[in-house]
Every structure is written in C-alpha cells, then in structure tokens.
Design a protein around this motif. Sequence first.
Motif, short mmCIF file in Angstrom:
data_model
loop_
_atom_site.label_atom_id
_atom_site.label_comp_id
_atom_site.label_asym_id
_atom_site.label_seq_id
_atom_site.Cartn_x
_atom_site.Cartn_y
_atom_site.Cartn_z
N HIS A 1 -0.90 21.21 -29.09
CA HIS A 1 -1.17 22.13 -28.00
C HIS A 1 -2.64 22.07 -27.35
CE1 HIS A 1 2.34 24.98 -28.16
NE2 HIS A 1 2.32 24.40 -29.11
N TRP A 2 -3.44 21.19 -28.21
CA TRP A 2 -4.94 21.27 -27.62
C TRP A 2 -5.77 20.45 -28.51
CZ3 TRP A 2 -8.81 25.82 -28.06
CH2 TRP A 2 -9.61 25.69 -26.99
N PRO B 1 -6.21 10.71 -24.97
CA PRO B 1 -5.08 11.80 -25.34
C PRO B 1 -4.01 11.07 -26.10
CG PRO B 1 -5.21 11.59 -23.40
CD PRO B 1 -6.55 10.61 -23.62
N PRO B 2 -3.22 11.68 -26.86
CA PRO B 2 -2.14 11.27 -27.45
C PRO B 2 -1.08 11.13 -26.14
CG PRO B 2 -2.42 13.61 -28.30
CD PRO B 2 -3.48 13.05 -27.42
N GLN B 3 -0.15 9.96 -26.47
CA GLN B 3 0.93 9.73 -25.36
C GLN B 3 1.86 10.78 -25.14
OE1 GLN B 3 2.29 5.69 -26.02
NE2 GLN B 3 0.44 4.76 -25.77
N ALA B 4 2.15 11.48 -26.39
CA ALA B 4 3.45 12.52 -26.02
C ALA B 4 2.74 13.74 -26.89
CB ALA B 4 4.56 12.11 -26.65
N ARG B 5 3.15 15.24 -26.62
CA ARG B 5 2.77 16.13 -27.49
C ARG B 5 3.76 16.22 -28.70
NH1 ARG B 5 -0.78 20.20 -24.96
NH2 ARG B 5 -1.42 19.53 -22.58
N ASN B 6 4.80 15.91 -28.87
CA ASN B 6 5.71 15.90 -29.95
C ASN B 6 5.14 14.95 -31.03
OD1 ASN B 6 6.89 14.18 -27.98
ND2 ASN B 6 8.59 13.84 -29.49
N ASN B 7 5.90 15.24 -32.18
CA ASN B 7 5.67 14.22 -33.59
C ASN B 7 4.24 13.91 -33.45
OD1 ASN B 7 8.80 13.50 -32.12
ND2 ASN B 7 8.51 14.29 -34.29
N PHE B 8 3.09 14.73 -33.31
CA PHE B 8 1.82 14.59 -33.46
C PHE B 8 1.57 14.74 -34.93
CE2 PHE B 8 -2.73 16.21 -33.88
CZ PHE B 8 -3.35 15.03 -33.04
N SER B 9 0.64 13.98 -35.47
CA SER B 9 0.38 14.11 -36.87
C SER B 9 -1.28 14.35 -37.14
CB SER B 9 0.56 12.94 -37.97
OG SER B 9 0.00 13.18 -39.06
#
Length: 174
Positions: free
Chosen positions: A87-88, A136-144
Amino acid sequence: MARSTDPLVVGRVIGDVIDMFVPSMDMAVYYGSKQVTNGCEIKPSATVDRPNVQVAGRHFDESLYTLVMTDPDAPSPSEPNMREWVHWIVTDIPGATDAGQGREILPYMGPRPPIGIHRYIFVLFKQPGPMVMMMPPQARNNFSTRAFASQNSLGLPVSAAYFNAQKEPGTRKR
C-alpha cells in the motif's frame, strides 16, 4: 513452552510478513486522531488519506528509515493468493520526524478490503545509508516485505504495527 502474548505474533504478522525481531525504535501511526494499536479495528473510510507516521529518534542522529505498509490478506484472508499487497513505501525518513519528511517511492493507497477482515501492517527498517537508486515495485500484488528488506540490505525491522479493517456496509437507497 510458553504461549506468546506479543500481538505481532498472535496476529501472525510475525510469520506471515516478517521474522521475529526485537523492537528498537518507537513508531506511532495516526489516522487523524486515531492511533493504530496492534489489532485495533479502523474503518476503511477513516483511512482514505495517508496516515501520520512518527518515527522516534534524536535530532542529531543522522539515521534514515524505510516504511513499508502491506496487506497480507489480499484478496481474502482465506485465500491470500495476492499476498502481500503493498500500500505504501517511503524511504529516507530522518529519525525524530514523520514519514512526510521521507521520499515516497510508492504512493499511499488506502485499504479497500473486498471480503473478510484484513490486517494492514506498517514495518519500519533502519537503512544502512540513503536509498538513492530505489525503484517502486512493478506491481502492488505479490509483494514480499522480507524480499524487499533483503534486496535493499535493510535487515530485520526496528518497529512494526498493524490494524484490522473490513469492508464497510454500503448505504442502501430505499
């Protein structure tokens, strides 16, 4: 073996998102006047605007911190196949200030739990130095959070807090 009463363990924040750590910094998270306490419930409508995250420290200390906010229960707690939804992300937060003094890598996105009770977790890391090249990550989902900390040499967290939220009932027209 004694059963843990640490709310981060009881709430499975330690295990699902981060490893066991010894808190070494104070962090306070506020949505308006409501302080996030581990396991409290906050309505998504109260979390639309980014929170005020205060990081303790001494003004003469030059330490910098990274804040990560995730939802490990996306899209539903029973089937979290998008775990974690980020989220942030804010880096280069000076100690004794708030997240607004840092560099926002990923803009804040307020909680919008579609089903079930979701945990929203704030994790604070002490940086080894300025985070000059962070993307920034390429996607918000499946972040670790663990992988992010490892890739950026952040080590274990220095503080963490979480709250619960669930979808609010809609207003019906009659």
